[in-house]
Design a protein around this motif. Sequence first.
Motif, PDB file in Angstrom:
ATOM      1  N   THR B  20       0.831  -1.208   0.000  1.00 14.62           N
ATOM      2  CA  THR B  20       0.000   0.000   0.000  1.00 14.62           C
ATOM      3  C   THR B  20       0.864   1.256   0.000  1.00 14.62           C
ATOM      4  N   ASN B  21       2.006   1.197   0.682  1.00 18.93           N
ATOM      5  CA  ASN B  21       2.796   2.407   0.901  1.00 18.93           C
ATOM      6  C   ASN B  21       4.022   2.569   0.017  1.00 18.93           C
ATOM      7  N   LEU B  22       4.579   1.484  -0.435  1.00 16.52           N
ATOM      8  CA  LEU B  22       5.892   1.557  -1.095  1.00 16.52           C
ATOM      9  C   LEU B  22       5.920   0.794  -2.417  1.00 16.52           C
ATOM     10  N   PRO B  23       6.759   1.221  -3.339  1.00 14.00           N
ATOM     11  CA  PRO B  23       6.867   0.493  -4.609  1.00 14.00           C
ATOM     12  C   PRO B  23       7.755  -0.747  -4.546  1.00 14.00           C
ATOM     13  N   LEU B  85      10.451   0.105   5.605  1.00 14.34           N
ATOM     14  CA  LEU B  85       9.779   0.807   6.705  1.00 14.34           C
ATOM     15  C   LEU B  85       8.640   1.615   6.112  1.00 14.34           C
ATOM     16  N   SER B  86       7.449   1.463   6.674  1.00 15.27           N
ATOM     17  CA  SER B  86       6.393   2.386   6.243  1.00 15.27           C
ATOM     18  C   SER B  86       5.267   2.422   7.257  1.00 15.27           C
ATOM     19  N   VAL B  87       4.543   3.531   7.199  1.00 14.49           N
ATOM     20  CA  VAL B  87       3.409   3.757   8.095  1.00 14.49           C
ATOM     21  C   VAL B  87       2.240   4.206   7.218  1.00 14.49           C
ATOM     22  N   MET B  88       1.063   3.706   7.491  1.00 13.78           N
ATOM     23  CA  MET B  88      -0.117   4.114   6.727  1.00 13.78           C
ATOM     24  C   MET B  88      -0.319   5.619   6.836  1.00 13.78           C
ATOM     25  N   HIS B  91      -1.939   7.230   9.711  1.00 18.29           N
ATOM     26  CA  HIS B  91      -1.284   7.151  11.022  1.00 18.29           C
ATOM     27  C   HIS B  91       0.109   7.757  11.039  1.00 18.29           C
ATOM     28  N   ARG B  92       0.354   8.620  10.079  1.00 15.28           N
ATOM     29  CA  ARG B  92       1.693   9.231  10.045  1.00 15.28           C
ATOM     30  C   ARG B  92       1.783  10.410  11.006  1.00 15.28           C
ATOM     31  N   ARG B  93       2.995  10.833  11.265  1.00 13.82           N
ATOM     32  CA  ARG B  93       3.308  11.947  12.163  1.00 13.82           C
ATOM     33  C   ARG B  93       2.857  11.704  13.593  1.00 13.82           C
ATOM     34  N   LEU B  94       2.757  10.444  13.938  1.00 16.31           N
ATOM     35  CA  LEU B  94       2.420  10.091  15.313  1.00 16.31           C
ATOM     36  C   LEU B  94       3.655   9.621  16.050  1.00 16.31           C
ATOM     37  N   GLY B  95       4.767   9.574  15.359  1.00 21.65           N
ATOM     38  CA  GLY B  95       5.985   9.059  15.972  1.00 21.65           C
ATOM     39  C   GLY B  95       6.137   7.554  15.823  1.00 21.65           C
ATOM     40  N   LEU B  96       5.271   6.930  15.031  1.00 22.72           N
ATOM     41  CA  LEU B  96       5.334   5.466  14.929  1.00 22.72           C
ATOM     42  C   LEU B  96       6.620   4.986  14.258  1.00 22.72           C
ATOM     43  N   ALA B  97       6.975   5.621  13.159  1.00 21.32           N
ATOM     44  CA  ALA B  97       8.181   5.173  12.446  1.00 21.32           C
ATOM     45  C   ALA B  97       9.399   5.288  13.361  1.00 21.32           C
ATOM     46  N   GLU B  98       9.480   6.383  14.044  1.00 15.39           N
ATOM     47  CA  GLU B  98      10.613   6.579  14.958  1.00 15.39           C
ATOM     48  C   GLU B  98      10.654   5.470  16.006  1.00 15.39           C
ATOM     49  N   LYS B  99       9.516   5.169  16.580  1.00  7.66           N
ATOM     50  CA  LYS B  99       9.492   4.157  17.642  1.00  7.66           C
ATOM     51  C   LYS B  99       9.808   2.769  17.108  1.00  7.66           C
ATOM     52  N   HIS B 120      18.824   2.302   2.814  1.00  5.52           N
ATOM     53  CA  HIS B 120      18.757   3.086   1.577  1.00  5.52           C
ATOM     54  C   HIS B 120      17.478   3.898   1.598  1.00  5.52           C
ATOM     55  N   VAL B 121      17.566   5.093   1.069  1.00  9.05           N
ATOM     56  CA  VAL B 121      16.347   5.895   0.961  1.00  9.05           C
ATOM     57  C   VAL B 121      16.431   6.722  -0.322  1.00  9.05           C
ATOM     58  N   ARG B 122      15.301   6.861  -0.971  1.00  8.46           N
ATOM     59  CA  ARG B 122      15.263   7.656  -2.206  1.00  8.46           C
ATOM     60  C   ARG B 122      15.706   9.088  -1.912  1.00  8.46           C
ATOM     61  N   THR B 126      11.816  13.227   1.283  1.00 11.80           N
ATOM     62  CA  THR B 126      12.190  14.160   2.343  1.00 11.80           C
ATOM     63  C   THR B 126      11.680  13.728   3.712  1.00 11.80           C
ATOM     64  N   ALA B 127      10.482  13.183   3.761  1.00 13.32           N
ATOM     65  CA  ALA B 127       9.949  12.765   5.060  1.00 13.32           C
ATOM     66  C   ALA B 127      10.874  11.752   5.710  1.00 13.32           C
ATOM     67  N   ALA B 128      11.246  10.749   4.933  1.00 17.89           N
ATOM     68  CA  ALA B 128      12.101   9.704   5.485  1.00 17.89           C
ATOM     69  C   ALA B 128      13.495  10.252   5.823  1.00 17.89           C
ATOM     70  N   HIS B 130      14.256  13.238   6.781  1.00 16.34           N
ATOM     71  CA  HIS B 130      14.112  13.948   8.055  1.00 16.34           C
ATOM     72  C   HIS B 130      14.127  12.986   9.229  1.00 16.34           C
ATOM     73  N   LEU B 131      13.321  11.967   9.062  1.00 17.21           N
ATOM     74  CA  LEU B 131      13.216  10.975  10.133  1.00 17.21           C
ATOM     75  C   LEU B 131      14.583  10.379  10.449  1.00 17.21           C
ATOM     76  N   TYR B 132      15.273   9.928   9.428  1.00 20.83           N
ATOM     77  CA  TYR B 132      16.535   9.235   9.662  1.00 20.83           C
ATOM     78  C   TYR B 132      17.616  10.193  10.178  1.00 20.83           C
ATOM     79  N   ASP B 134      17.408  13.696  11.130  1.00 17.98           N
ATOM     80  CA  ASP B 134      17.166  14.649  12.222  1.00 17.98           C
ATOM     81  C   ASP B 134      16.614  13.982  13.473  1.00 17.98           C
ATOM     82  N   THR B 135      15.688  13.073  13.298  1.00 16.07           N
ATOM     83  CA  THR B 135      15.079  12.474  14.481  1.00 16.07           C
ATOM     84  C   THR B 135      15.935  11.359  15.055  1.00 16.07           C
ATOM     85  N   LEU B 136      16.460  10.508  14.165  1.00 21.01           N
ATOM     86  CA  LEU B 136      17.161   9.328  14.669  1.00 21.01           C
ATOM     87  C   LEU B 136      18.673   9.516  14.735  1.00 21.01           C
TER      88      LEU B 136
END
Lengths: 845, 223
Positions: B20-23, B85-88, B91-99, B120-122, B126-128, B130-132, B134-136
């Motif tokens: 659903t989320n990724l190619p 890694l993906s989140v529906m 349910h994004r921006r809830l901190g799920l991917a980070e956790k 690897h990330v495309r 940008t969302a990913a 940032h996550l990798y 800045d957050t992680l």
Amino acid sequence: MPQPLSAKDGAAFRQVVKLYELKQHKKALKTAEQILKKNPNHGDTLAMKALTLNAQGHTDEAFSLAKLALQQDMKSHICWHVYGLLYRSTKQLDEAIKAYKFALRLEPESAQIQRDLAFLQIQMRDYNGYIESRKAILHARPALRQNWTALAVACHLAGDLSAAEHYLKTYEDTLKQPPPRTDMEHSEASLYRNVLIGEMGEVERALAHLKTISRNNLDRTAVMEMRADYLLRLDRKDEAEEAYRALIVRNNEYRLYYEKLEKVLGLDRENPDDHAELAALYTSFLEGNHRLDAARRIPLDFLRGDEFKTAADKYLRRSLAKGVPSLFPNVKALYSDDFKRTTIQSLVEGYTSETQADGEDMPQHTNGDASSKFVQSRLYFLAQHYNYFRSRNLKKATDFISQALEMDPKSPDYHMTKARILKHLGDVEQAAEVMSFARELDTKDRYINTKCAKYQLRNNDCESALKTMSLFTRNESVGGALGDLHDMQCMWYITEDGEANLRMDKLSLALKRFKCIYDIFDVWQEDQFDFHYFSIRKGQIRAYVDMMRWEDQLRSHPFFTRAALPAIKIYVMLHDNPDLSHGHLANGSIKLEGLDAAERKRALKKAKREQERLEKAEAEKREAEKKQTKKTGTGGDGEPKKEDPDPHGFQLLQTPAPLDEAVKFLTPLLEFAPKNITAQNAGFEVFIRRNKPLLAVKCLRAAKSLDPEDPVVHEQLIRFRRSLDSTSASPIPDKVAQVLKSVSQDLLPDSTSLTAFNDAFMAKHASSAPHVRSGLRARGYLDASSKERNEEELLATLDLVDLSLEDTQAGLELLGEWKSSKAVQDEYLAKAKALWPEATSFKRR
Amino acid sequence: MDIRVMKPSDIPHVQQANITNLPENYFCKYYLYHALTWPQLSYVAVDVSRPPKTPYDPPKIVGYVLAKMEEEPSDGIPHGHITSLSVMRTHRRLGLAEKLMRQSQRAMAETYGAKYVSLHVRVSNTAALHLYRDTLGFNMDKIEAKYYADGEDANCMRMELSHLRFEAEEERKGIKDQDEGDEVGSAGKKDDDKKGKKRRVKVGRVLGVGDLVERNESSAKAG
Ligand SMILES: CC(C)(COP(=O)(O)OP(=O)(O)OC[C@H]1O[C@@H](n2cnc3c(N)ncnc32)[C@H](O)[C@@H]1OP(=O)(O)O)[C@@H](O)C(=O)NCCC(=O)NCCS
């Protein structure tokens, strides 16, 4: 009799085996031929030739050759082994096991045959056979730890836990020195042993044993979870509390830990006296944890009254201020409680002033950005709220989403919600359009792309849906985008595409898709095979056992049920009306109703011709494509893939025995999802047509015990009784008749008049459309002259309050089933249109 | 939303979330291969608030991380890798991917002695990113040109896990329970650890389904 080969030919034979293993099939065949020239009856060579042919895809030839080989040399383990391998490759595992056993009897020392046999046995869940095989393997190589572990697993799966532990311990006792800490196999085996002790209920011993292995165990999380669980079960409160608190520190978003902690602390959510303490407990977790949700959200589950209101207010404002998009999905579960639903509604409705944005521990927002974010989040929330079935008011929902869109006209999420509202209004056409618009606002996101395709399917626009999907699929695989979706086992798409085709009466394609789901489940079952070997070697035993338990229940998955039920329905239709098997009739382009015999014949002929034409065109197209684009010829799994010779499912539809096919879907349903009432309903329909009244009544009974008021059950009960009363048509044995009579007596006493029974049912459920329809249908069977009255009463269901779109549509379908006059249908349609002015399905009629 | 380790029975819906989320998609067996080789590393986010409609409703998976250890690391250093890694979107921006990521990373260090984790990330994601970053706290390693099937470049990123290994080690030392392994020659082992000797975990040496491993990695690349 075994024929000795000359030394030279013997060497050549070994060469054949080697070439086969290297997958050099052509060379292997050539060498085999050379041997056979001089020794035409050499069984082993014939067998190897058969095996090679099979690898090349010539299965039938392979089997007959393998049989010939056996005739030449019944005492050759190679011939039997090959025979087993052939059966294995065609998934006839029972037969394969038999062949392997023969092979093993002839060559008891063969480790390979023994192992192959063992894997087949466990794949077939022949536990006793597997244990025997495992014992033999262990006996041959007792120094290997994995052989002990494997035997333990065999015993465990067979239910003999203490034997399982015994074998693990026996091996451990031979260890003179503990293995290094980094030995994963050891770490897992000792933890597995601990699981066994725990499963035997010896909690005290399990805890003690865990203590001895915990320090060096590599799976910390598991050790901590198991320890906490044992402590709780032993009621060692202080230690258990500490253990669960430690787990929460590691992962504070796992409700199980919190629930257990509550239990340790003796707190009860059902008891209002405990609520203050519970609330304090959860507050204590919040400190310094900005990103924590669980401890904020959980109290909403148990708090009531004003306490709930205060807590909900805080939670809602905080999330709205942050603009958390999942706020609604996260609270909607509370809506089953009327008070909570209305409280949330009035709270959020009330957040009209911008200062409301100052939620708990949020920085004070003074700038316009933050408050406009809050306003938007609120509108978005309310749109979802009024779109949800428990709080539905589609007019309000439309209104709120329009306001949100005014503030942010480019928001994909708002458009997605708008599309969803339209869907609920029945306007699947516009819903698909709006979703498509949303997709274009964020073309990089596959999630929206997925939703868009789904909405296109709901609008029966399969072509556009596939085009949408193809923006993210590997279109170079065989079969293009659709082929890739099959390779990647995209269950939802295949199922929805089948459902769309079914709605359009394209039975062949619909069936094709549902059968595909069926096949994928076979693949999933087959997938475990390699792991019988792989997991034991890797030593990840607990995960392997988990997998085995999942596989045992594989077809209880709703993915299976959802495809199986409509497939059964189609097969039942085919049984009732074999004409449908002509693809083009089934595709809805030709109708037979109202035609006389000669016209019918002509129409059928025409349908057949049309179908042949289509099939031919399709074949030509495939040929052309093959020539034009040099496809890789491999699927997503890298395996060579054949073209599907029946892409439209015409052959599938022409099955001579539709009910036999239906049973293939039905059997796993009844075995793995017996509590699914629709499955039992379907079972009744199949068995009653197969003249299996006992099985039919079994389903009926099961369904009735699940829901005695189920409308389908009601109707089936009446049909069943009527069929009993008129059994003269199909004579059944006396004994069966007796059993049936007594069972039916239980279900519906003989003394009850069916008419009275039906009237009572209808009176009781007068306000429920599905029940009314069921009663009307039943009345139709009982009294052929009731048609007019039934139609009137069906029309009256349109006046029921809160009649759903589905029920409105189902009524129209029932009129079709009754072959009601156009006037009656038009009257119904006009009323339906007034109720659902946006609904596509009524507009298109 | 619960965060917990992935079980084999979660796979159908993890697979569904992925497609659903990724190619970059995989068939069931590839998920099984992860779940049965490194069962501690993959995590799911589950919407537990939804009351089940039937007794057969599986948990509603709204996000997942599919992770593994590099089987034969070219640098010889044991390290983890994020396969997907993906989140529906709902349910994004809830901190799920980070956790999800944090749980997986810790297990890599704790269970398999991973020194770092890579992914690897495309370059356009940008969302990913940032996550990798800045957050992680991931670092850019290099860019791999045309890594993805559609020709897009990948950012190779990695993150040191030494702090997690240190924590795990400290925690282990704190466990007073006696251990059979420690009774005999525990001194020698502790020395090993001090010298920072490589923790060798027996993973990847015996590849039963070797075919599967290689074939899949070439056919579908990680996100
Ligand atoms: C990338 C993805 C997994 C992030 O999931 P998520 O659960 O929403 O992420 P989190 O809520 O844990 O985000 C953590 C941090 O990442 C950053 N981040 C996440 N999404 C972001 C976005 N859209 N834009 C900018 N930063 C973002 C933020 O810093 C965020 O912290 P914040 O919310 O406090 O600002 C999700 O967007 C997704 O599934 N995308 C599609 C699939 C995909 O791209 N997967 C990654 C392949 S490598």
